[in-house]
Write a protein that holds these residues in place. Structure first.
Motif, PDB file in Angstrom:
ATOM      1  N   ALA A 155       0.840  -1.208   0.000  1.00  0.00           N
ATOM      2  CA  ALA A 155       0.000   0.000   0.000  1.00  0.00           C
ATOM      3  C   ALA A 155       0.875   1.258   0.000  1.00  0.00           C
ATOM      4  CB  ALA A 155      -0.917  -0.001   1.226  1.00  0.00           C
ATOM      5  N   GLN A 158       2.407   1.876  -3.301  1.00  0.00           N
ATOM      6  CA  GLN A 158       1.450   2.444  -4.252  1.00  0.00           C
ATOM      7  C   GLN A 158       1.166   3.915  -3.963  1.00  0.00           C
ATOM      8  OE1 GLN A 158      -1.881   0.121  -5.727  1.00  0.00           O
ATOM      9  NE2 GLN A 158      -1.238  -1.644  -4.521  1.00  0.00           N
ATOM     10  N   ALA A 159       1.318   4.327  -2.680  1.00  0.00           N
ATOM     11  CA  ALA A 159       0.960   5.696  -2.293  1.00  0.00           C
ATOM     12  C   ALA A 159       2.145   6.670  -2.346  1.00  0.00           C
ATOM     13  CB  ALA A 159       0.373   5.680  -0.871  1.00  0.00           C
ATOM     14  N   GLN A 265      -4.093   3.487   0.360  1.00  0.00           N
ATOM     15  CA  GLN A 265      -4.538   2.450  -0.565  1.00  0.00           C
ATOM     16  C   GLN A 265      -5.577   1.622   0.175  1.00  0.00           C
ATOM     17  OE1 GLN A 265      -3.809  -1.077  -0.329  1.00  0.00           O
ATOM     18  NE2 GLN A 265      -4.181  -1.787  -2.407  1.00  0.00           N
ATOM     19  N   HIS A 277      -0.637  -7.102  -7.782  1.00  0.00           N
ATOM     20  CA  HIS A 277       0.010  -5.814  -8.060  1.00  0.00           C
ATOM     21  C   HIS A 277       1.495  -6.009  -8.344  1.00  0.00           C
ATOM     22  CE1 HIS A 277       2.386  -2.308  -6.712  1.00  0.00           C
ATOM     23  NE2 HIS A 277       1.516  -1.645  -7.445  1.00  0.00           N
TER      24      HIS A 277
END
Ligand code: NAD
Ligand code: MG
Length: 394
Positions: A155, A158-159, A265, A277
């Motif tokens: 997460a 992704q952020a 996320q 992912h």
């Protein structure tokens, strides 16, 4: 087409990985599968994915697997032992390695994948906790690509801003906020926790996982290991990594920026999302996980972790701040304590005390070489075992 080795294929992450892989026969080919137990399951996986190699841990398992595959038209070669785990991770045919062995046993093969410059999908957080500096150095030297599988770190990945290079200063990143479910004991009076059973500790409210990480989630040592993991993956010091208890496990983690923006996320708590992912990165593929229904979930709650209830979290922060070999000491003592708790040899209430007393007895000093880390790990295990023997209830 990506060629893949799955270390720990018979475990919870291994099974979820193969579930995603099976949805995309046009994208992934399996080179090797490994497992220490559940050999029948490993045989089924070999029949389904037809890997070139399967690696097990001992002669009995190798004989059993060979017999199970015999005459089934599968030409998977059965190998055995640690050196072969490293070999199937570093083989030139391999593009990506899913590192999903649990505990310190995963360090050797995961490091071999990094040193061979592979795309390393890292679930085995213990490897990074033990040998963070060495491991990240190997990734850099070999030009490996490291993609986090742990849902929180996936997460955060992704952020983070595009092109982020393990340096919060100058990137606008103020803080990393890891979310934690709080595990099965988040609402129990700490005074009643002393004698909970392994079954109670493994009954996680939101996630279905292997037994070791389930106990770690109950004690919140898992979050502590994840704080250390985040330090190495994202280059953030301890004071810039926070933990917030979020019982719904819908926000998997967040990055706070200097302008006050917080990027999170979200998703259903199912490891196939971070696995898909990382497998497809930078593309996106279907994972089998259903859409997030926020209206059904209704609310998202947050609270600060109670360090009295979860002393293991404080121990992990202390190990990170101490640096050197102390995270390896923490990890080794925890592995022994959890294993003995699962075996019914010590109480749940003994886990944190054993880890703390091993940490207090060791300096954690060392030069950071693999030999030194292995020596620190062995010494911490020896001390933890001595403490277990002293407390043993039987
Ligand atoms: P698991 O116990 O379900 O599976 C572990 C796998 O490793 C099995 O295939 C087992 O046979 C193999 N293995 C165990 N000991 C071994 C040894 N000594 N040598 C070789 N192989 C060995 O564990 P899991 O829940 O899948 O977790 C795997 C890793 O992923 C752990 O490091 C865990 O912290 C991490 N992780 C798991 C989850 C999850 O949802 N399960 C989430 C985040 C991170
Ligand atoms: Mg996690």
């Amino acid at each position: 087409m990506q060629t893949l080795t799955v270390l720990g294929a018979t475990g919870s992450i291994g099974e979820s990985t193969l579930d995603v892989v099976a949805r995309h026969p046009d994208r992934f080919r399996v080179f090797a599968l490994t497992g220490r137990s559940r050999i029948e399951r490993l045989a089924e996986q070999c029949r389904q994915f037809r890997p070139r190699f399967a690696v097990v841990s001992d002669v009995l398992a190798a004989e059993r697997l060979t017999a199970l595959l015999d005459g089934g038209g599968v030409d998977t070669e059965v190998l055995m032992g640690e050196a072969q785990l490293a070999a199937v991770s570093a083989a030139p045919q391999v593009d990506a390695v899913m590192a999903a062995i649990v505990g310190a046993a995963g360090l050797g093969p995961t490091l071999a994948a990094a040193r061979a410059g592979k795309r390393v999908l890292l679930a085995n957080k213990e490897a990074l906790v033990m040998a963070g500096a060495l491991f990240m150095n190997a990734v850099d030297q070999a030009g490996a690509t490291l993609l986090p599988i742990d849902s929180e770190h996936n997460a955060v990945f992704q952020a983070l801003p595009a092109g982020y290079d393990r340096q919060p200063d100058g990137s606008g990143v103020a803080r990393i906020v890891l979310t934690a479910s709080g595990g099965p004991f988040r609402d129990r009076d700490p005074a009643t926790l002393v004698d909970v059973t392994p079954e109670e500790a493994c009954a996680h409210p939101n996630w279905s996982m292997g037994r070791k990480i389930s106990v770690d989630s109950a004690t919140m040592m898992n979050k502590g290991l994840e704080v250390i993991e985040a330090h190495w993956l994202f280059g953030a010091p301890a004071e810039r990594i926070d933990v917030v208890v979020h019982r719904q496990s819908v926000i998997h983690s967040m990055v706070e920026y200097v302008d006050g923006s917080v990027v999170a996320q979200l998703g259903n708590p199912d490891m196939r999302t971070p696995i898909a992912h990382a497998l497809a990165y930078p593309e996106r593929i279907v994972s089998g996980v259903g859409p997030l229904d926020l209206c059904r979930i209704g609310r998202l709650d947050f609270e600060a972790p109670d360090l009295r209830r979860f002393p293991c979290l404080a121990l992990a922060y202390a190990a990170l701040r101490a640096g050197g070999g102390m995270p390896a000491v923490l990890n080794a003592a925890n592995e022994i304590a959890v294993e003995r708790f699962l075996a019914g040899r010590i109480g749940y209430g003994d886990i944190a005390g054993i880890i703390e007393s091993v940490m207090n007895a060791m300096t954690g000093a060392g030069d950071g070489s693999l030999e030194e880390i292995e020596a620190v790990d062995a010494e911490a295990r020896r001390r933890a075992i001595a403490r277990v023997d002293a407390r043993e209830v039987v």
